[in-house]
Design an enzyme around this catalytic site. Structure first.
Site, PDB file in Angstrom:
ATOM      1  N   CYS A 102     -42.799   5.315   9.541  1.00  0.00           N
ATOM      2  CA  CYS A 102     -41.617   4.056  10.219  1.00  0.00           C
ATOM      3  C   CYS A 102     -40.379   4.243  11.104  1.00  0.00           C
ATOM      4  CB  CYS A 102     -40.907   3.321   8.855  1.00  0.00           C
ATOM      5  SG  CYS A 102     -39.951   1.723   8.639  1.00  0.00           S
ATOM      6  N   GLU A 145     -45.254  -4.459   6.522  1.00  0.00           N
ATOM      7  CA  GLU A 145     -44.241  -5.248   6.826  1.00  0.00           C
ATOM      8  C   GLU A 145     -43.419  -6.232   5.675  1.00  0.00           C
ATOM      9  OE1 GLU A 145     -42.348  -4.129   9.284  1.00  0.00           O
ATOM     10  OE2 GLU A 145     -44.331  -2.616   9.731  1.00  0.00           O
ATOM     11  N   HIS A 148     -41.365  -4.356   3.660  1.00  0.00           N
ATOM     12  CA  HIS A 148     -39.658  -4.313   4.021  1.00  0.00           C
ATOM     13  C   HIS A 148     -39.289  -5.570   3.182  1.00  0.00           C
ATOM     14  CE1 HIS A 148     -39.599  -0.690   6.086  1.00  0.00           C
ATOM     15  NE2 HIS A 148     -40.598  -0.709   7.503  1.00  0.00           N
TER      16      HIS A 148
END
Length: 197
Positions: A102, A145, A148
């Site tokens: 990442c 994602e 996140h």
């Protein structure tokens, strides 16, 4: 255009762990926010996808650049230019493992179990709603994602964590590729724990 301010665990861990806010389509900054993600992904050869919070925009926006396993093919442009706004997971099944990295987590590479298949709901830039079923590596990228957006980093749910730079990771992944464990089992979500770097 807004300036790209990359957030990393070195200085911005608390920022990255916040829960991103839903996008309002009347937001006058939305186009600029999306351009920010697009520009970062275009300029970074390290980045498969990006959640807006990673560049200082804590809104539920994901930019997908590459969702294939051809990670290091320099002869191809993988700019899919796919934007997911307010993505939501509807269902998950199966299991697959990959040594994830990442841009926000620097050299920390973690072995993470993700669903082999996910059905998601999301909106495009025009506010149109979409339902899509993702399988394989695409499911892994999008699940990373979406985490996140919920303040979860891959190092929080990794079974094992190693430190390696991009070149070391490239070599390591040849012997430790993406692995499908099951295409149909019930997916068991790992319990996130805050990983202290």
């Amino acid at each position: 255009m807004n300036k790209v301010i990359q957030k990393t665990i070195k200085h911005d861990e608390a920022y990255l762990r916040q829960i991103s806010k839903p996008v309002l389509f009347e937001d006058p900054n939305l186009a600029g926010d999306i351009n920010l993600l697009r520009q970062f992904c275009k300029d970074s050869n390290n980045c498969l996808a990006l959640a807006a919070v990673q560049v200082g925009v804590p809104k539920r926006i994901i930019y997908l650049k590459n969702t294939t396993l051809a990670l290091y093919d320099k002869d191809k442009s993988y700019n899919e230019a796919k934007i997911l706004i307010n993505p939501k997971i509807i269902s998950r099944k199966g299991a697959a493992k990959f040594w994830e990295a990442c841009v926000s987590c620097l050299d920390y590479t973690g072995l993470v179990c993700r669903p082999y298949q996910m059905k998601i709901e999301y909106y495009d830039q025009r506010g149109n709603k979409h339902l899509k079923t993702l399988t394989g590596f695409e499911s892994t990228v999008v699940a990373h994602e979406i985490d996140h957006l919920d303040g979860v980093l891959h190092i929080d749910i990794a079974e094992e964590i190693l430190r390696m730079d991009k070149e070391e990771r490239k070599i390591f992944r040849k012997d430790h590729p993406y692995v499908v464990i099951s295409k149909t089992c019930d997916y068991k979500e790992p319990t996130p724990r805050i990983y202290k770097v």
